[in-house]
Design an enzyme around this catalytic site. Structure first.
Site, PDB file in Angstrom:
ATOM      1  N   HIS A 129       0.809  -1.231   0.000  1.00 42.98           N
ATOM      2  CA  HIS A 129       0.000   0.000   0.000  1.00 42.98           C
ATOM      3  C   HIS A 129       0.840   1.279   0.000  1.00 42.98           C
ATOM      4  O   HIS A 129       0.551   2.225   0.742  1.00 42.98           O
ATOM      5  CB  HIS A 129      -0.953   0.016   1.202  1.00 42.98           C
ATOM      6  CG  HIS A 129      -1.963  -1.087   1.205  1.00 42.98           C
ATOM      7  ND1 HIS A 129      -2.470  -1.650   0.054  1.00 42.98           N
ATOM      8  CD2 HIS A 129      -2.592  -1.739   2.242  1.00 42.98           C
ATOM      9  CE1 HIS A 129      -3.364  -2.589   0.380  1.00 42.98           C
ATOM     10  NE2 HIS A 129      -3.441  -2.675   1.684  1.00 42.98           N
ATOM     11  N   HIS A 203      -9.651   1.814   0.652  1.00 42.92           N
ATOM     12  CA  HIS A 203      -9.457   0.742   1.618  1.00 42.92           C
ATOM     13  C   HIS A 203     -10.483   0.794   2.756  1.00 42.92           C
ATOM     14  O   HIS A 203     -10.145   0.561   3.921  1.00 42.92           O
ATOM     15  CB  HIS A 203      -8.026   0.812   2.159  1.00 42.92           C
ATOM     16  CG  HIS A 203      -7.494  -0.483   2.663  1.00 42.92           C
ATOM     17  ND1 HIS A 203      -7.804  -0.982   3.901  1.00 42.92           N
ATOM     18  CD2 HIS A 203      -6.683  -1.395   2.093  1.00 42.92           C
ATOM     19  CE1 HIS A 203      -7.187  -2.134   4.075  1.00 42.92           C
ATOM     20  NE2 HIS A 203      -6.504  -2.403   2.997  1.00 42.92           N
ATOM     21  N   GLU A 340     -11.618  -4.254  -2.444  1.00 42.11           N
ATOM     22  CA  GLU A 340     -10.791  -3.232  -3.078  1.00 42.11           C
ATOM     23  C   GLU A 340     -10.672  -3.482  -4.576  1.00 42.11           C
ATOM     24  O   GLU A 340      -9.879  -4.329  -5.001  1.00 42.11           O
ATOM     25  CB  GLU A 340      -9.389  -3.258  -2.457  1.00 42.11           C
ATOM     26  CG  GLU A 340      -9.385  -3.188  -0.944  1.00 42.11           C
ATOM     27  CD  GLU A 340      -8.076  -3.714  -0.348  1.00 42.11           C
ATOM     28  OE1 GLU A 340      -6.995  -3.328  -0.825  1.00 42.11           O
ATOM     29  OE2 GLU A 340      -8.126  -4.521   0.590  1.00 42.11           O
TER      30      GLU A 340
END
Ligand code: BGC
Length: 375
Positions: A129, A203, A340
């Site tokens: 991420h 997220h 996601e």
């Protein structure tokens, strides 16, 4: 008598006018604290049905989504914190935009045009991420958006050349809009001055029971995917595509998440539950209904429309009750799940996966929509 009629008429006109103003879409901006001296604002978007979404310019985070259950009770369906400090301290990516590359890049390394790049490693030996300070931990510029049919927030961030190891200045815009169809739309755009991998997603951790009343194991999930990308023990795709048929990964019919989550299946062991990328069917770059999530207890149903080729479904396996979230609620094991829409994990190291490299002169553009109903 005439005066009475006139009075009644004026009263009715006044009542209707008031009602119209109270049911208009609205957007409100409030201070939400500061991060390293920079002011953070919380934007409240509300549509005519009363659906309310709060978004802040720290991490481009969705702080809350209030939608009704089948009895009309409005409750929050995403996890997070009441105060900014919670988001600053926590590393679970609640509600945030993750990037520059959402998901994992093996060992934080990839080769592009013959040059090897090394990214920050923040998930064991892997990059996750966006690294130590991803897009979830930066302050974005924000501007309210008012359209005839929607209200929203346009967020902008310039990710500098070399940030977390990535090449190129990446200019990113994320626009959230809420309309009267109870659709929260997220539109992502980016340009670069050097070739770079880009993979952006939101997220949010959903729990449709409202205010996180129970775990998500009863939620019925549908994913329009006949294949998924199997992973190794570090959750890095092996590069293969496996059929979901006959496995606990098959969500081609709406299925309770808890039904097979504890099956004796190696992929579930690697993920400590579901933490995988599904290969969405019928992807052609247009917006398609690809995912739905239904909570039978509350009657809340969410649909996800996306242009993305993949979906990471993470069943909240690392939540353990130690995080105290909104309203003092402890976020226990599997009390929230992430859906996601994105490109596949580790794509820069898998030339066969859909391309995630953005080059100068091109525009990264993708849209996902989250639509809420009751059933
Ligand atoms: C990943 C999980 C990770 C989580 C962090 C998800 O997108 O798939 O493996 O633990 O993000 O909150």
């Amino acid at each position: 008598m005439n005066r009475r009629v006139v009075f009644l008429f004026l009263f009715a006109a006044f009542f209707l006018a008031c009602n119209r103003t109270t049911t208009k879409m609205s957007i409100k901006k409030e201070p939400f604290g500061t991060v390293e001296g920079e002011p953070i604002d919380l934007y409240t978007l509300k549509n005519v049905n009363g659906m309310t979404v709060k978004i802040m310019n720290y991490g481009a985070i969705v702080q809350s989504i209030l939608v009704p259950d089948r009895k009309g009770n409005f409750e929050d369906v995403v996890l997070g914190f009441d105060y900014l400090e919670g988001y600053v301290k926590d590393h679970s990516y609640f509600g945030a935009i993750v990037g520059r590359y959402g998901n994992r890049i093996a060992k934080g390394k990839f080769t592009l045009d013959g040059v090897e790049y090394t990214l920050a490693t923040n998930n064991g030996e892997n990059h996750l991420h966006g690294g130590n300070k991803g897009f979830d931990k930066v302050v974005w510029d924000a501007k309210a958006v008012k359209r005839k049919d929607a209200v929203g927030v346009k967020l902008h961030y310039l990710s500098k050349d070399g940030e977390e190891g990535y090449p190129g200045n990446l200019d990113v815009t994320v626009t959230y809009t809420l309309n009267n169809e109870n659709e929260l739309k997220i539109e992502y755009r980016a340009t670069t001055d050097k070739p770079t991998p880009v993979n952006l997603t939101n997220h949010s951790y959903f729990n449709l029971s409202g205010n996180c009343k129970r775990d998500i194991l009863e939620h019925r999930l549908w994913i329009n995917a006949d294949y998924f990308t199997p992973v190794d023990a570090g959750l890095i795709p092996t590069g293969e595509l496996w059929s979901v048929k006959g496995t606990p990964m098959d969500f081609t019919k709406p299925t309770a998440i808890g039904k097979r989550i504890n099956d004796d299946y190696e992929q579930l062991k690697f993920g400590h539950g579901y933490d995988h990328n599904w290969v969405l069917n019928e992807v052609d770059g247009s917006l398609k209904l690809q995912v739905s999530l239904f909570d039978p207890g509350s009657g809340r149903l969410m649909e996800i429309y996306t242009e993305e080729p993949g979906l990471q479904f993470y069943s909240g396996n690392f939540l353990d009750g130690s995080i105290i979230g909104k309203g003092g609620v402890a976020y226990k094991y599997r009390y929230g799940l992430c859906l996601e829409p994105q490109h596949f994990p580790d794509s820069p190291n898998h030339p066969d996966f859909p391309n995630t490299i953005l080059r100068p002169g091109e525009t990264y553009h993708t849209v996902s929509v989250y639509r809420f109903f009751v059933k």
